[in-house]
Design a protein around this motif. Sequence first.
Motif, mmCIF file in Angstrom:
data_model
loop_
_atom_site.group_PDB
_atom_site.id
_atom_site.type_symbol
_atom_site.label_atom_id
_atom_site.label_comp_id
_atom_site.label_asym_id
_atom_site.label_seq_id
_atom_site.Cartn_x
_atom_site.Cartn_y
_atom_site.Cartn_z
ATOM 1 N N VAL A 76 0.843 -1.198 0.000
ATOM 2 C CA VAL A 76 0.000 0.000 0.000
ATOM 3 C C VAL A 76 0.881 1.252 0.000
ATOM 4 O O VAL A 76 0.645 2.197 -0.765
ATOM 5 C CB VAL A 76 -0.963 -0.002 1.211
ATOM 6 N N SER A 77 1.905 1.249 0.815
ATOM 7 C CA SER A 77 2.803 2.406 0.909
ATOM 8 C C SER A 77 3.595 2.614 -0.374
ATOM 9 O O SER A 77 3.947 3.746 -0.721
ATOM 10 C CB SER A 77 3.739 2.243 2.102
ATOM 11 N N TYR A 83 7.444 7.469 1.818
ATOM 12 C CA TYR A 83 8.833 7.224 2.209
ATOM 13 C C TYR A 83 8.935 6.666 3.631
ATOM 14 O O TYR A 83 9.663 5.702 3.879
ATOM 15 C CB TYR A 83 9.618 8.528 2.060
ATOM 16 N N TYR A 84 8.191 7.259 4.561
ATOM 17 C CA TYR A 84 8.264 6.790 5.948
ATOM 18 C C TYR A 84 7.903 5.312 6.037
ATOM 19 O O TYR A 84 8.671 4.497 6.562
ATOM 20 C CB TYR A 84 7.344 7.603 6.875
ATOM 21 N N ASP A 175 5.202 15.762 6.128
ATOM 22 C CA ASP A 175 6.591 15.509 5.759
ATOM 23 C C ASP A 175 7.300 14.651 6.796
ATOM 24 O O ASP A 175 8.441 14.912 7.188
ATOM 25 C CB ASP A 175 7.345 16.828 5.529
ATOM 26 N N MET A 176 6.619 13.591 7.238
ATOM 27 C CA MET A 176 7.187 12.675 8.222
ATOM 28 C C MET A 176 8.310 11.868 7.573
ATOM 29 O O MET A 176 8.155 11.353 6.478
ATOM 30 C CB MET A 176 6.099 11.729 8.739
ATOM 31 N N ARG A 177 9.429 11.775 8.270
ATOM 32 C CA ARG A 177 10.590 11.044 7.762
ATOM 33 C C ARG A 177 10.905 9.865 8.684
ATOM 34 O O ARG A 177 10.714 9.942 9.891
ATOM 35 C CB ARG A 177 11.815 11.956 7.691
ATOM 36 N N PRO A 178 11.418 8.777 8.121
ATOM 37 C CA PRO A 178 11.744 7.606 8.942
ATOM 38 C C PRO A 178 12.990 7.840 9.792
ATOM 39 O O PRO A 178 13.848 8.655 9.449
ATOM 40 C CB PRO A 178 12.001 6.508 7.911
#
Length: 187
Positions: A76-77, A83-84, A175-178
């Motif tokens: 799904v992602s 990206y996260y 803009d959540m980042r891993p």
Amino acid sequence: MTGKITALDLGNADLSEATKAYFAKCEEKLGLVPNVLRAYAFDDRKLRAFTDMYNDLMLGESGLTKLEREMIAVVVSSINHCYYCLTAHGAAVRQLSGDPALGEMMVMNFRAADLSPRQAAMLEFAVKLTEDPAKIVEADRAALRHAGFSDRDIWDIASTAAFFNMSNRVAAAIDMRPNDEYHAMAR
């Protein structure tokens, strides 16, 4: 804390005692506090709602294996270019499968992976539910039943796909980042 969490300033520097305790448990079990949790920490109720739903879907009782649920999250992602979630859940697929290449295939093109007919049917359903939910028909559910899924399993596939569609959109919006650590896991 490593990596960018969000472009929005949600003011979560003042964590409640409950959130501090939860984050300490994450550090102990995972070696990190996932940035998605930090992003929700500005509101204890939102954090709790997110973690309760996540834990139920991904860790609760189900006819789906943990690996299958993580595969849904990644596929799904991948469609949503999140990206996260691709980074975090791709790492989970690598860890759970013991196959680094599988995690990468789930990200790029799950159809290139050596999947069981059950897994392929599950992921095709998740793709259709993500891309064309109004076109889901009884034949789609029948294909899942033919692959060995129960009606409860179909609910779990749909709920997992829906949860990650929602999560992908929130991650994109803020803009959540891993966490940097995810990039090196299980390689």
